[in-house]
Write an enzyme that holds these catalytic residues in place. Sequence first.
Site, mmCIF file in Angstrom:
data_model
loop_
_atom_site.group_PDB
_atom_site.id
_atom_site.type_symbol
_atom_site.label_atom_id
_atom_site.label_comp_id
_atom_site.label_asym_id
_atom_site.label_seq_id
_atom_site.Cartn_x
_atom_site.Cartn_y
_atom_site.Cartn_z
ATOM 1 N N THR A 123 56.269 30.296 14.075
ATOM 2 C CA THR A 123 55.755 29.177 13.274
ATOM 3 C C THR A 123 54.850 29.662 12.159
ATOM 4 O O THR A 123 54.772 29.024 11.101
ATOM 5 C CB THR A 123 55.009 28.197 14.200
ATOM 6 O OG1 THR A 123 55.960 27.601 15.071
ATOM 7 C CG2 THR A 123 54.296 27.101 13.425
ATOM 8 N N THR A 135 54.389 31.633 18.815
ATOM 9 C CA THR A 135 53.436 31.419 19.909
ATOM 10 C C THR A 135 54.118 31.328 21.280
ATOM 11 O O THR A 135 53.487 31.558 22.305
ATOM 12 C CB THR A 135 52.633 30.115 19.693
ATOM 13 O OG1 THR A 135 53.534 29.011 19.636
ATOM 14 C CG2 THR A 135 51.798 30.180 18.431
ATOM 15 N N ASP A 136 55.419 30.984 21.280
ATOM 16 C CA ASP A 136 56.046 30.615 22.557
ATOM 17 C C ASP A 136 56.141 31.761 23.561
ATOM 18 O O ASP A 136 56.015 31.536 24.769
ATOM 19 C CB ASP A 136 57.430 30.010 22.299
ATOM 20 C CG ASP A 136 57.329 28.606 21.700
ATOM 21 O OD1 ASP A 136 56.241 28.012 21.772
ATOM 22 O OD2 ASP A 136 58.331 28.113 21.166
#
Length: 346
Positions: free
Chosen positions: A30, A110-111
């Site tokens: 992101t 971030t995942d």
Amino acid sequence: MTTSSSYPVSPGPSATLALPRIAVLATGGTIAGAAADVTNTSGYQAGVVGVDQLLSAVPALSTVARIAPEQIASIDSKDMALPLWTTVAQRVNTLLAADDVDGVVITHGTDTLEETAYLLHLTVKSDKPVVLTAAMRPASALSADGPLNLLNAVTVAAHAAARGQGVLVAFNNRIHSARDVVKTSTYAVDAFQSPEIGALGWVQDGRVDIQRAVVRAHTLTSEFSIGTAWPAVEIVASYAGVSRVAVDALVAAGVRGIVVAGTGNGSIHQALQQALAEAASRGVAVVRSSRVGSGHVMRNGAAADDALGFVSAGALNPYKTRVLLMLALAAGVTGAAALQKVFDTY
Ligand code: SIN
């Protein structure tokens, strides 16, 4: 041995030549996401903004470090794959072995950031800083958090206090250890936390303050190295009414290890526990973690690990437990006792 990264460091003003040299490896996420509308923070495409554009959005970087950018991938980190982990870890090790690189920053989605960070924490062979960062809002958004997170990550990587701390995560002004940090929110900009144990310190307005040390083994004291062999290790969860179907299928598929996201103190539904005990008796490594999100899983607590041949993951969540179990199995560690020693050490 004196080595050079052969790395095209961006030429900055001559006044910056004494600044630390920091390689910025971009992998997507992101932080490199874009949407058509500045108010869109959920329907964007991750990993489409290149590293040069990310850096050019943060002119203040040139006052902190000489930056050597590299686009190593452009993915949504939900799609992180094991060969890419090998590529990233090998590249970080190559860069840090060079005298003309003082630290590495990795921009990441971030995942799965916490998994990549922990993998590097265990396989980077250097005490130079390695700092991961990310963003919860795409680069195109109003109040995008990526630019400041990137500046803070480079600031940490350029700081002497970050040396020897293992792999760090700089996010929302906090500095976390790769071992402790987890993503705790789907959208909040303070999504990354170190439950129970807390952050190592903070970074703000160019100031870095690391207030406690990372005690468990990592980087130069880790026995594990990055390789290309990834033993098959999968994760199953325990929940109301769970059956043994998943465990039996995994054993039939030939997995080397199974991590259980157990309830509470890594406790396991009796149907699942029976299947896992049978798997362990057939040589599959079984490690009990917890789905709770914080706290420890005590050995011989909820399950009688000694009798069942299980290992306790301690404070590692199921995803980091899987990383450590894969590395241990790849290194030839076998048997519950030897694996338990690994989980008590890292
Ligand atoms: C990703 O993990 O690549 C997408 C989500 C994010 O970075 O927040």
